[in-house]
Design a protein around this motif. Structure first.
Motif, PDB file in Angstrom:
ATOM      1  N   ILE A  23       0.868  -1.183   0.000  1.00 60.01           N
ATOM      2  CA  ILE A  23       0.000   0.000   0.000  1.00 60.01           C
ATOM      3  C   ILE A  23       0.898   1.224   0.000  1.00 60.01           C
ATOM      4  O   ILE A  23       1.677   1.443   0.925  1.00 60.01           O
ATOM      5  CB  ILE A  23      -0.936   0.024   1.219  1.00 60.01           C
ATOM      6  N   GLU A  24       0.803   2.001  -1.081  1.00 60.42           N
ATOM      7  CA  GLU A  24       1.579   3.235  -1.201  1.00 60.42           C
ATOM      8  C   GLU A  24       0.708   4.425  -0.813  1.00 60.42           C
ATOM      9  O   GLU A  24      -0.488   4.433  -1.091  1.00 60.42           O
ATOM     10  CB  GLU A  24       2.079   3.423  -2.636  1.00 60.42           C
ATOM     11  N   ILE A  25       1.317   5.418  -0.176  1.00 59.55           N
ATOM     12  CA  ILE A  25       0.578   6.623   0.220  1.00 59.55           C
ATOM     13  C   ILE A  25       0.999   7.774  -0.683  1.00 59.55           C
ATOM     14  O   ILE A  25       2.182   8.143  -0.735  1.00 59.55           O
ATOM     15  CB  ILE A  25       0.842   6.996   1.691  1.00 59.55           C
ATOM     16  N   ASN A  26       0.027   8.318  -1.419  1.00 56.42           N
ATOM     17  CA  ASN A  26       0.291   9.454  -2.297  1.00 56.42           C
ATOM     18  C   ASN A  26      -0.340  10.706  -1.697  1.00 56.42           C
ATOM     19  O   ASN A  26      -1.461  10.656  -1.184  1.00 56.42           O
ATOM     20  CB  ASN A  26      -0.304   9.211  -3.688  1.00 56.42           C
TER      21      ASN A  26
ATOM     22  N   PRO B   7      -4.358   6.289  -0.151  1.00 60.62           N
ATOM     23  CA  PRO B   7      -3.677   4.987  -0.204  1.00 60.62           C
ATOM     24  C   PRO B   7      -3.956   4.291  -1.534  1.00 60.62           C
ATOM     25  O   PRO B   7      -5.114   4.220  -1.980  1.00 60.62           O
ATOM     26  CB  PRO B   7      -4.300   4.219   0.963  1.00 60.62           C
ATOM     27  N   THR B   8      -2.916   3.793  -2.168  1.00 57.12           N
ATOM     28  CA  THR B   8      -3.050   3.081  -3.439  1.00 57.12           C
ATOM     29  C   THR B   8      -2.526   1.659  -3.269  1.00 57.12           C
ATOM     30  O   THR B   8      -1.407   1.457  -2.801  1.00 57.12           O
ATOM     31  CB  THR B   8      -2.264   3.790  -4.553  1.00 57.12           C
ATOM     32  N   GLY B   9      -3.363   0.690  -3.645  1.00 60.88           N
ATOM     33  CA  GLY B   9      -2.966  -0.704  -3.552  1.00 60.88           C
ATOM     34  C   GLY B   9      -2.120  -1.128  -4.738  1.00 60.88           C
ATOM     35  O   GLY B   9      -2.414  -0.757  -5.877  1.00 60.88           O
TER      36      GLY B   9
ATOM     37  N   ALA C 180      -4.769   0.088  -7.772  1.00 64.20           N
ATOM     38  CA  ALA C 180      -6.133   0.597  -7.584  1.00 64.20           C
ATOM     39  C   ALA C 180      -6.176   1.427  -6.316  1.00 64.20           C
ATOM     40  O   ALA C 180      -5.510   1.104  -5.330  1.00 64.20           O
ATOM     41  CB  ALA C 180      -7.142  -0.551  -7.493  1.00 64.20           C
ATOM     42  N   THR C 181      -6.954   2.504  -6.352  1.00 58.43           N
ATOM     43  CA  THR C 181      -7.082   3.341  -5.158  1.00 58.43           C
ATOM     44  C   THR C 181      -7.814   2.588  -4.047  1.00 58.43           C
ATOM     45  O   THR C 181      -8.742   1.815  -4.316  1.00 58.43           O
ATOM     46  CB  THR C 181      -7.809   4.656  -5.468  1.00 58.43           C
TER      47      THR C 181
ATOM     48  N   ILE D 225     -13.678   1.345 -16.397  1.00 58.67           N
ATOM     49  CA  ILE D 225     -12.585   2.306 -16.462  1.00 58.67           C
ATOM     50  C   ILE D 225     -11.665   2.203 -15.253  1.00 58.67           C
ATOM     51  O   ILE D 225     -10.468   1.995 -15.374  1.00 58.67           O
ATOM     52  CB  ILE D 225     -13.132   3.761 -16.539  1.00 58.67           C
ATOM     53  N   ILE D 226     -12.231   2.351 -14.062  1.00 56.80           N
ATOM     54  CA  ILE D 226     -11.411   2.528 -12.866  1.00 56.80           C
ATOM     55  C   ILE D 226     -11.341   1.236 -12.057  1.00 56.80           C
ATOM     56  O   ILE D 226     -12.370   0.731 -11.603  1.00 56.80           O
ATOM     57  CB  ILE D 226     -12.006   3.659 -11.992  1.00 56.80           C
ATOM     58  N   PRO D 227     -10.148   0.691 -11.846  1.00 56.75           N
ATOM     59  CA  PRO D 227     -10.030  -0.527 -11.027  1.00 56.75           C
ATOM     60  C   PRO D 227     -10.437  -0.255  -9.582  1.00 56.75           C
ATOM     61  O   PRO D 227     -10.135   0.804  -9.032  1.00 56.75           O
ATOM     62  CB  PRO D 227      -8.534  -0.867 -11.112  1.00 56.75           C
TER      63      PRO D 227
END
Length: 661
Positions: free
Chosen positions: A323-326, A335-337, A352-353, A379-381
């Motif tokens: 999990i990355e934090i942008n 958080p982005t998975g 995916a967000t 469109i969006i995962p």
């Protein structure tokens, strides 16, 4: 199921479908996915088929599209713009084929991609575009002619001067255009559209055609509604003629009399839909012959000669690796998975967000979780659910400090977002600069988002204070910036140093402190020194201020980064004191006003200035302490509250009469 239970379920379904249909068609702000909406609608159809005696005339199954806005003039469609009946399986399409063959001999079909946008009609007189309208409820739409003129691919004049032609098409926003628009909305702190379809609809319904023009809309034209001067016998002939006339028609379509071949082509479209830059949510099967279409006719809502096939949302199981934090440009920590790659709707998905902490906690998403992924609206995962959390995984919590600048983060009660409020956080620099230079803030003429983006990209500014160190020579070297323009911009920046203090306070971007709140604040604390030293109890005494606003101000100026920025701005010559406004009189001394609605001749700012120059205060909410409510046309809930509290209500005429004695 007993009849009472059926009636109850029917009532609930109709209410849910009306609500979600209004959110989708009219407000362009859907709350559920197309797939979930279709499930509700299909269940309603099934129950109404089983219990026809319980069908009502106002049922959603009897309606087309959404209601018409009153923003634009109404257009009555001479040829109704019908919607299509949906199929969700190949077997249902075979049933459609069987029904058609029972009514006509040897039908031939055309299959096209089903575009996911806003349905419109375009009218041409003697080959010239004269009017464009939305579908609306199928019988009455909205006149959006000027906005449609901004779409570059809409022919304004045809290759042939056909006496009259009306065509139907779908206005859409490309996937890449949608991503750019969302980035722009985030940058300007606007509420982002949820999908390309709603973005297209919202863009086409703008009151200002210039806004529509900047959205990059496009169109596919796929049907002739009416024509005089030429005749067609079948759909593919009409499509080819539309192409010759300069219309953008579907990029691929397939003709066959064999339903199994049609189904193969539908599968091909489904497999390729990830390669398209335009949104599709299915395929459309149409009878090719116009005479056969006439024989087949229509139901109360759908043509019997066409059927839409909706692709089900593809779901895959995978593992969450990290999990990355942008930090977004508004300071929100997202958080982005990062997942083991899977193929969804024709594209490889590995990210995916995860939206926010509430989403993570509710679904119990952890690093190492086995999850189900799908593409929302193709469109969006998105993460649908967690299948399992292997032994050793731990609940995930967002960090307590910003990963970009190391400052503490905050999350206010009632908000889902966790954000960094450091005004000099590198991750949100551009957004801060756009806000700082904006019209209601420092109002630096000519310093728009495009120039600010160049300045940050070239490394010329890393703080709002850096704006006041720029030279004409530096600016003249920017793309599309000449010597004269550079000098004008430097002069505009210099001029902003003399702004009233409230503009600077608002420009700093303190959460929950808008331009009006900044004026109230500086009216009570007329220097930056006093603003920065104010306590929560002192700030809470300002009429129109709440505890949250007071806490935000104290919290903001307790940060060393905020104080450093203010000190640097002061050293560069930016004004740190409030204007001492000359008071015209004391007629309204001790009186508090609230404004609502549109006044006949005065702007809100002008009315506020008049009241304040005569000793009165202007606040944003009605309370027992309010002396008067000044009301114009279309007043809001403030007028109702004034009536309930017995607060006197004035018109502009009555206000001026008081001033004139």
């Amino acid at each position: 199921m007993d009849k009472t239970s059926v009636e109850r379920e029917l009532s609930e379904l109709r209410e849910q479908i009306r609500y979600h249909g209004r959110k989708y068609y009219t407000e362009d702000d859907p709350e559920i996915s197309d797939f979930d909406y279709d499930k509700l609608y299909r269940r309603l159809e099934e129950l109404e088929a089983q219990y026809p005696e319980l069908v009502t005339e106002d049922s959603p199954t009897r309606q087309v599209g959404g209601k018409v806005y009153n923003t634009f003039a109404e257009v009555v469609h001479e040829v109704p713009m019908e919607s299509l009946h949906d199929s969700f399986s190949e077997e249902e399409l075979r049933d459609f084929d069987r029904r058609v063959r029972e009514a006509v001999d040897g039908p031939e079909y055309i299959v096209e991609p089903k575009f996911d946008g806003l349905s419109v009609a375009l009218e041409y007189v003697d080959g010239t575009f004269t009017r464009g309208s939305t579908r609306g409820d199928g019988h009455t739409g909205e006149d959006v002619t000027e906005n449609i003129r901004t779409i570059k691919t809409v022919p304004k004049r045809l290759e042939s001067p056909i006496p009259f032609l009306e065509v139907r098409g779908e206005v859409y926003l490309s996937d890449s255009g949608f991503e750019k628009l969302c980035e722009r909305q985030e940058l300007l702190e606007e509420k982002p559209f949820k999908n390309p379809r709603n973005a297209a609809a919202g863009s086409l319904r703008q009151k200002d055609p210039k806004i529509t023009a900047g959205r990059g809309l496009d169109i596919f034209v796929f049907n002739v509604q009416q024509i005089r001067g030429e005749e067609f016998t079948c759909h593919d002939q009409a499509l080819e003629r539309l192409r010759e006339l300069g219309f953008p028609v579907p990029p691929s379509y397939f003709k066959s009399g064999d339903m199994e071949e049609i189904l193969r082509f539908i599968r091909e479209i489904g497999e390729k839909r990830g390669e398209y830059d335009f949104p599709i949510d299915g395929a459309v099967v149409k009878v090719n012959s116009f005479s056969q279409r006439e024989e087949l006719g229509s139901t109360a809502k759908f043509p019997r000669w066409a059927e839409a096939f909706k692709y089900p949302p593809e779901e895959k199981e995978t593992t969450l690796l990290d999990i990355e934090i942008n930090v977004g440009r508004t300071g929100v920590l997202t958080p982005t998975g990062v997942f083991e790659p899977v193929t969804l709707a024709g594209t490889t998905v590995s990210r995916a967000t995860l939206h926010n902490q509430d989403f993570i906690t509710e679904k119990d998403v952890r690093v190492g979780s086995r999850v189900i992924l799908r593409k929302a609206g193709e469109i969006i995962p998105e993460v649908v659910s967690v299948v399992e959390n292997p032994e050793g995984t731990e609940p995930f919590l967002l960090p307590e400090v910003c990963p970009s600048c190391g400052e503490p983060v905050s999350r206010h009660e009632g908000e889902a977002a966790t954000r960094c409020t450091n005004p000099q956080c590198p991750a949100q620099l551009l957004r801060h600069l756009i806000h700082f230079a904006g019209r209601d803030a420092m109002d630096i003429d000519g310093l728009g988002p495009a120039i600010l983006e160049q300045l940050t990209r070239e490394g010329l500014i890393s703080s709002p204070a850096d704006l006041y160190t720029l030279t004409a020579r530096q600016l003249a070297e920017l793309e599309r910036m000449g010597k004269k323009s550079a000098e004008n911009l430097v002069n505009a920046i210099e001029k902003s140093k003399r702004n009233d203090l409230y503009r600077l306070v608002y420009a700093l971007g303190i959460p929950h402190i808008g331009a009006k709140a900044a004026q109230l604040l500086c009216g009570s604390f007329p220097s930056m020194e006093r603003v920065m030293a104010a306590t929560v109890p002192e700030l809470s005494e300002i009429n129109g201020f709440g505890g949250v606003m007071a806490e935000e101000i104290v919290d903001f100026f307790s940060r060393e980064s905020a104080r450093e920025l203010v000190d640097r701005l002061a050293a560069l010559g930016v004004n740190m004191r409030a204007e001492e406004k000359e008071q015209a009189g004391s007629l309204f001394e001790g009186k508090t006003f609230v404004l609502t609605g549109t006044l006949p001749t005065l702007s809100r700012k002008a009315a506020s200035d008049i009241i304040q120059r005569n000793g009165g205060k202007v606040t944003g909410s009605v309370s027992k302490k309010t002396s008067y409510v000044l009301a114009g046309e279309d007043p809001g809930s403030k007028l109702l509250k004034a009536d309930s509290l017995g607060v006197p209500v004035l018109s502009e005429e009555e206000l001026m009469a008081m001033l004139n004695g």
